[in-house]
Design a protein around this motif. Structure first.
Motif, PDB file in Angstrom:
ATOM      1  N   MET A   1       2.054  52.992  -2.017  1.00 28.72           N
ATOM      2  CA  MET A   1       1.848  51.767  -2.772  1.00 28.72           C
ATOM      3  C   MET A   1       2.659  50.665  -2.087  1.00 28.72           C
ATOM      4  N   ARG A   2       1.980  49.584  -1.764  1.00 29.18           N
ATOM      5  CA  ARG A   2       2.623  48.460  -1.059  1.00 29.18           C
ATOM      6  C   ARG A   2       3.843  47.925  -1.802  1.00 29.18           C
ATOM      7  N   PHE A   3       3.744  47.884  -3.113  1.00 33.51           N
ATOM      8  CA  PHE A   3       4.831  47.346  -3.917  1.00 33.51           C
ATOM      9  C   PHE A   3       6.130  48.105  -3.658  1.00 33.51           C
ATOM     10  N   CYS A   4       6.091  49.430  -3.702  1.00 39.30           N
ATOM     11  CA  CYS A   4       7.290  50.253  -3.476  1.00 39.30           C
ATOM     12  C   CYS A   4       7.801  50.101  -2.047  1.00 39.30           C
ATOM     13  N   THR A   5       6.882  50.009  -1.109  1.00 36.18           N
ATOM     14  CA  THR A   5       7.272  49.830   0.290  1.00 36.18           C
ATOM     15  C   THR A   5       8.019  48.522   0.476  1.00 36.18           C
ATOM     16  N   ARG A   6       7.523  47.471  -0.132  1.00 40.75           N
ATOM     17  CA  ARG A   6       8.163  46.157  -0.023  1.00 40.75           C
ATOM     18  C   ARG A   6       9.545  46.158  -0.686  1.00 40.75           C
ATOM     19  N   LEU A   7       9.659  46.821  -1.841  1.00 38.08           N
ATOM     20  CA  LEU A   7      10.954  46.904  -2.512  1.00 38.08           C
ATOM     21  C   LEU A   7      11.971  47.648  -1.653  1.00 38.08           C
ATOM     22  N   ALA A   8      11.533  48.733  -1.043  1.00 38.87           N
ATOM     23  CA  ALA A   8      12.439  49.490  -0.176  1.00 38.87           C
ATOM     24  C   ALA A   8      12.883  48.625   1.003  1.00 38.87           C
ATOM     25  N   ALA A   9      11.967  47.835   1.545  1.00 47.64           N
ATOM     26  CA  ALA A   9      12.302  46.974   2.682  1.00 47.64           C
ATOM     27  C   ALA A   9      13.324  45.911   2.285  1.00 47.64           C
ATOM     28  N   ILE A  10      13.151  45.313   1.126  1.00 47.92           N
ATOM     29  CA  ILE A  10      14.103  44.264   0.744  1.00 47.92           C
ATOM     30  C   ILE A  10      15.475  44.860   0.460  1.00 47.92           C
ATOM     31  N   ARG A  11      15.526  46.058  -0.139  1.00 46.11           N
ATOM     32  CA  ARG A  11      16.824  46.689  -0.368  1.00 46.11           C
ATOM     33  C   ARG A  11      17.529  46.982   0.946  1.00 46.11           C
ATOM     34  N   ARG A  12      16.770  47.466   1.932  1.00 42.74           N
ATOM     35  CA  ARG A  12      17.346  47.756   3.244  1.00 42.74           C
ATOM     36  C   ARG A  12      17.886  46.477   3.877  1.00 42.74           C
ATOM     37  N   LEU A  13      17.112  45.404   3.819  1.00 46.10           N
ATOM     38  CA  LEU A  13      17.552  44.131   4.397  1.00 46.10           C
ATOM     39  C   LEU A  13      18.768  43.565   3.668  1.00 46.10           C
ATOM     40  N   GLN A  14      18.806  43.722   2.364  1.00 46.30           N
ATOM     41  CA  GLN A  14      19.967  43.249   1.609  1.00 46.30           C
ATOM     42  C   GLN A  14      21.217  44.034   2.002  1.00 46.30           C
ATOM     43  N   ASN A  15      21.055  45.335   2.184  1.00 45.22           N
ATOM     44  CA  ASN A  15      22.199  46.148   2.614  1.00 45.22           C
ATOM     45  C   ASN A  15      22.679  45.721   3.993  1.00 45.22           C
ATOM     46  N   GLU A  16      21.754  45.492   4.892  1.00 42.62           N
ATOM     47  CA  GLU A  16      22.125  45.040   6.233  1.00 42.62           C
ATOM     48  C   GLU A  16      22.856  43.702   6.166  1.00 42.62           C
ATOM     49  N   ARG A  17      22.367  42.831   5.315  1.00 40.53           N
ATOM     50  CA  ARG A  17      23.002  41.513   5.166  1.00 40.53           C
ATOM     51  C   ARG A  17      24.417  41.650   4.628  1.00 40.53           C
ATOM     52  N   SER A  18      24.613  42.535   3.666  1.00 41.20           N
ATOM     53  CA  SER A  18      25.948  42.771   3.121  1.00 41.20           C
ATOM     54  C   SER A  18      26.894  43.300   4.185  1.00 41.20           C
ATOM     55  N   VAL A  19      26.415  44.216   4.989  1.00 42.68           N
ATOM     56  CA  VAL A  19      27.244  44.781   6.063  1.00 42.68           C
ATOM     57  C   VAL A  19      27.633  43.686   7.051  1.00 42.68           C
ATOM     58  N   LEU A  20      26.684  42.848   7.410  1.00 42.43           N
ATOM     59  CA  LEU A  20      26.980  41.750   8.336  1.00 42.43           C
ATOM     60  C   LEU A  20      28.049  40.820   7.765  1.00 42.43           C
ATOM     61  N   PHE A  97      10.133  53.123 -12.618  1.00 44.70           N
ATOM     62  CA  PHE A  97       8.837  52.518 -12.309  1.00 44.70           C
ATOM     63  C   PHE A  97       7.928  53.512 -11.603  1.00 44.70           C
ATOM     64  N   VAL A  98       8.445  54.195 -10.590  1.00 47.79           N
ATOM     65  CA  VAL A  98       7.631  55.141  -9.817  1.00 47.79           C
ATOM     66  C   VAL A  98       7.084  56.238 -10.726  1.00 47.79           C
ATOM     67  N   ALA A  99       7.902  56.742 -11.634  1.00 49.15           N
ATOM     68  CA  ALA A  99       7.437  57.775 -12.557  1.00 49.15           C
ATOM     69  C   ALA A  99       6.308  57.250 -13.454  1.00 49.15           C
ATOM     70  N   ALA A 100       6.462  56.038 -13.939  1.00 51.62           N
ATOM     71  CA  ALA A 100       5.440  55.458 -14.825  1.00 51.62           C
ATOM     72  C   ALA A 100       4.175  55.085 -14.058  1.00 51.62           C
ATOM     73  N   ALA A 101       4.316  54.661 -12.812  1.00 49.03           N
ATOM     74  CA  ALA A 101       3.167  54.197 -12.027  1.00 49.03           C
ATOM     75  C   ALA A 101       2.472  55.324 -11.281  1.00 49.03           C
ATOM     76  N   GLY A 102       3.022  56.532 -11.349  1.00 51.32           N
ATOM     77  CA  GLY A 102       2.431  57.667 -10.638  1.00 51.32           C
ATOM     78  C   GLY A 102       0.937  57.833 -10.861  1.00 51.32           C
TER      79      GLY A 102
END
Length: 107
Positions: A1-20, A97-102
């Motif tokens: 599901m594109r929605f979950c993929t996009r959420l995972a991407a933004i979390r990864r980018l936010q983590n990278e930004r915090s580390v920087l 969300f993932v459990a409900a949207a399954g």
């Protein structure tokens, strides 16, 4: 599901930004990370709109909106402990969300 993929991407980018930010990276590196996160944030909004077109299940849509809210505000935490706490909330909201949207994914 594109929605979950996009959420995972933004979390990864936010983590990278915090580390920087925590490691004292250059302004250019931090700016590039911020731009990437903002672009992905737009993609999350688009994916949420697509999800709204796919279902009229209000419970799923409310959970999706909640996970978006929690995820978007992760980076605004003032310190590492608060970011970790918000990260835990984001993971919990995402898993709920993932459990409900399954059934949508399997349909």
């Amino acid at each position: 599901m594109r929605f979950c993929t996009r959420l995972a991407a933004i979390r990864r980018l936010q983590n990278e930004r915090s580390v920087l930010r925590e490691t004292g990276a250059s302004e250019a590196e931090q700016s590039a990370a911020k731009t990437a996160a903002l672009e992905t944030r737009t993609a999350v909004g688009e994916a949420l709109t697509e999800l709204q077109l796919l279902t009229d299940d209000q419970h799923v849509l409310e959970l999706a909106a909640r996970v978006v809210d929690v995820t978007f505000y992760l980076h605004e935490a003032p310190d590492r402990a608060e970011r970790d706490r918000r990260g835990t909330l984001a993971r919990t909201a995402h898993n709920t969300f993932v459990a409900a949207a399954g059934p949508l994914v399997r349909a």
